[in-house]
Design a protein around this motif. Sequence first.
Motif, mmCIF file in Angstrom:
data_model
loop_
_atom_site.group_PDB
_atom_site.id
_atom_site.type_symbol
_atom_site.label_atom_id
_atom_site.label_comp_id
_atom_site.label_asym_id
_atom_site.label_seq_id
_atom_site.Cartn_x
_atom_site.Cartn_y
_atom_site.Cartn_z
ATOM 1 N N GLY A 55 0.817 -1.209 0.000
ATOM 2 C CA GLY A 55 0.000 0.000 0.000
ATOM 3 C C GLY A 55 0.852 1.262 0.000
ATOM 4 O O GLY A 55 0.347 2.360 0.207
ATOM 5 N N ILE A 56 2.141 1.107 -0.246
ATOM 6 C CA ILE A 56 3.073 2.233 -0.269
ATOM 7 C C ILE A 56 3.279 2.674 -1.709
ATOM 8 O O ILE A 56 3.558 1.851 -2.583
ATOM 9 C CB ILE A 56 4.423 1.841 0.363
ATOM 10 C CG1 ILE A 56 4.233 1.525 1.844
ATOM 11 C CG2 ILE A 56 5.462 2.946 0.170
ATOM 12 C CD1 ILE A 56 5.450 0.946 2.515
ATOM 13 N N ARG A 57 3.146 3.958 -1.921
ATOM 14 C CA ARG A 57 3.371 4.499 -3.256
ATOM 15 C C ARG A 57 4.875 4.552 -3.519
ATOM 16 O O ARG A 57 5.645 5.082 -2.723
ATOM 17 C CB ARG A 57 2.776 5.897 -3.354
ATOM 18 C CG ARG A 57 2.961 6.535 -4.697
ATOM 19 C CD ARG A 57 2.405 7.943 -4.685
ATOM 20 N NE ARG A 57 2.847 8.664 -5.835
ATOM 21 C CZ ARG A 57 2.081 8.909 -6.903
ATOM 22 N NH1 ARG A 57 0.834 8.498 -6.920
ATOM 23 N NH2 ARG A 57 2.566 9.575 -7.926
ATOM 24 N N ILE A 58 5.282 3.984 -4.645
ATOM 25 C CA ILE A 58 6.687 4.006 -5.046
ATOM 26 C C ILE A 58 6.764 4.856 -6.308
ATOM 27 O O ILE A 58 6.351 4.426 -7.385
ATOM 28 C CB ILE A 58 7.233 2.584 -5.286
ATOM 29 C CG1 ILE A 58 7.035 1.727 -4.040
ATOM 30 C CG2 ILE A 58 8.703 2.644 -5.683
ATOM 31 C CD1 ILE A 58 7.371 0.272 -4.212
ATOM 32 N N ASP A 59 7.247 6.061 -6.150
ATOM 33 C CA ASP A 59 7.322 7.005 -7.256
ATOM 34 C C ASP A 59 8.438 6.628 -8.226
ATOM 35 O O ASP A 59 9.365 5.901 -7.872
ATOM 36 C CB ASP A 59 7.560 8.429 -6.731
ATOM 37 C CG ASP A 59 6.393 8.927 -5.892
ATOM 38 O OD1 ASP A 59 5.232 8.668 -6.278
ATOM 39 O OD2 ASP A 59 6.645 9.556 -4.853
ATOM 40 N N ASP A 60 8.354 7.175 -9.437
ATOM 41 C CA ASP A 60 9.363 6.888 -10.458
ATOM 42 C C ASP A 60 10.775 7.204 -9.986
ATOM 43 O O ASP A 60 11.711 6.467 -10.278
ATOM 44 C CB ASP A 60 9.071 7.663 -11.744
ATOM 45 C CG ASP A 60 7.845 7.142 -12.477
ATOM 46 O OD1 ASP A 60 7.423 5.996 -12.196
ATOM 47 O OD2 ASP A 60 7.302 7.874 -13.321
ATOM 48 N N GLU A 61 10.929 8.292 -9.238
ATOM 49 C CA GLU A 61 12.269 8.662 -8.775
ATOM 50 C C GLU A 61 12.799 7.713 -7.696
ATOM 51 O O GLU A 61 13.998 7.660 -7.434
ATOM 52 C CB GLU A 61 12.338 10.116 -8.291
ATOM 53 C CG GLU A 61 11.409 10.450 -7.157
ATOM 54 C CD GLU A 61 10.040 10.967 -7.592
ATOM 55 O OE1 GLU A 61 9.295 11.389 -6.706
ATOM 56 O OE2 GLU A 61 9.710 10.928 -8.784
ATOM 57 N N ASP A 62 11.905 6.944 -7.056
ATOM 58 C CA ASP A 62 12.322 5.967 -6.049
ATOM 59 C C ASP A 62 12.705 4.623 -6.673
ATOM 60 O O ASP A 62 13.431 3.843 -6.067
ATOM 61 C CB ASP A 62 11.199 5.718 -5.042
ATOM 62 C CG ASP A 62 10.880 6.931 -4.203
ATOM 63 O OD1 ASP A 62 11.820 7.662 -3.840
ATOM 64 O OD2 ASP A 62 9.691 7.151 -3.920
ATOM 65 N N THR A 63 12.216 4.363 -7.855
ATOM 66 C CA THR A 63 12.388 3.057 -8.486
ATOM 67 C C THR A 63 13.843 2.641 -8.690
ATOM 68 O O THR A 63 14.200 1.512 -8.374
ATOM 69 C CB THR A 63 11.617 3.016 -9.821
ATOM 70 O OG1 THR A 63 10.242 3.277 -9.549
ATOM 71 C CG2 THR A 63 11.738 1.675 -10.497
ATOM 72 N N PRO A 64 14.730 3.513 -9.190
ATOM 73 C CA PRO A 64 16.112 3.071 -9.418
ATOM 74 C C PRO A 64 16.850 2.640 -8.151
ATOM 75 O O PRO A 64 17.843 1.925 -8.222
ATOM 76 C CB PRO A 64 16.793 4.310 -10.023
ATOM 77 C CG PRO A 64 15.687 5.139 -10.557
ATOM 78 C CD PRO A 64 14.503 4.862 -9.671
ATOM 79 N N ASN A 65 16.367 3.027 -6.998
ATOM 80 C CA ASN A 65 17.017 2.681 -5.741
ATOM 81 C C ASN A 65 16.433 1.444 -5.070
ATOM 82 O O ASN A 65 16.770 1.140 -3.937
ATOM 83 C CB ASN A 65 16.953 3.870 -4.782
ATOM 84 C CG ASN A 65 17.630 5.087 -5.363
ATOM 85 O OD1 ASN A 65 18.658 4.990 -6.007
ATOM 86 N ND2 ASN A 65 17.029 6.244 -5.151
ATOM 87 N N ARG A 66 15.566 0.721 -5.723
ATOM 88 C CA ARG A 66 14.955 -0.484 -5.169
ATOM 89 C C ARG A 66 15.535 -1.720 -5.838
ATOM 90 O O ARG A 66 14.813 -2.593 -6.272
ATOM 91 C CB ARG A 66 13.434 -0.478 -5.372
ATOM 92 C CG ARG A 66 12.695 0.764 -4.927
ATOM 93 C CD ARG A 66 12.598 0.962 -3.436
ATOM 94 N NE ARG A 66 13.819 1.322 -2.782
ATOM 95 C CZ ARG A 66 14.305 2.566 -2.643
ATOM 96 N NH1 ARG A 66 13.696 3.576 -3.148
ATOM 97 N NH2 ARG A 66 15.445 2.778 -2.004
ATOM 98 N N THR A 67 16.836 -1.806 -5.935
ATOM 99 C CA THR A 67 17.457 -2.862 -6.728
ATOM 100 C C THR A 67 18.043 -4.019 -5.924
ATOM 101 O O THR A 67 18.502 -4.990 -6.505
ATOM 102 C CB THR A 67 18.576 -2.271 -7.609
ATOM 103 O OG1 THR A 67 19.534 -1.637 -6.764
ATOM 104 C CG2 THR A 67 18.006 -1.270 -8.601
#
Length: 81
Positions: A55-67
């Motif tokens: 239920g947490i919003r993951i914005d486009d700018e957060d995506t590259p850091n979820r690797t």
Amino acid sequence: MKRDEALDVVKESLAEIVPDADFAALGPDDTFRDALELDSLDFLSFIEVLGRRTGIRIDDEDTPNRTTLSDSADFLVARTE
């Protein structure tokens, strides 16, 4: 959310995308794309599943850091505090 719970959610989300993934061989700082051979569509699917499950919003700018497991779990913990 505690860190161990966050790690479980990350692994469960990855398992939806890569059901045959060997999480025992995946280190906390190994990148998903390399270790699990995710392509860009698989990775985006993982981000969507992770957001849906938590239920947490993951914005486009957060995506590259979820690797990695660590990065993703730390993100979830920080967003739920």
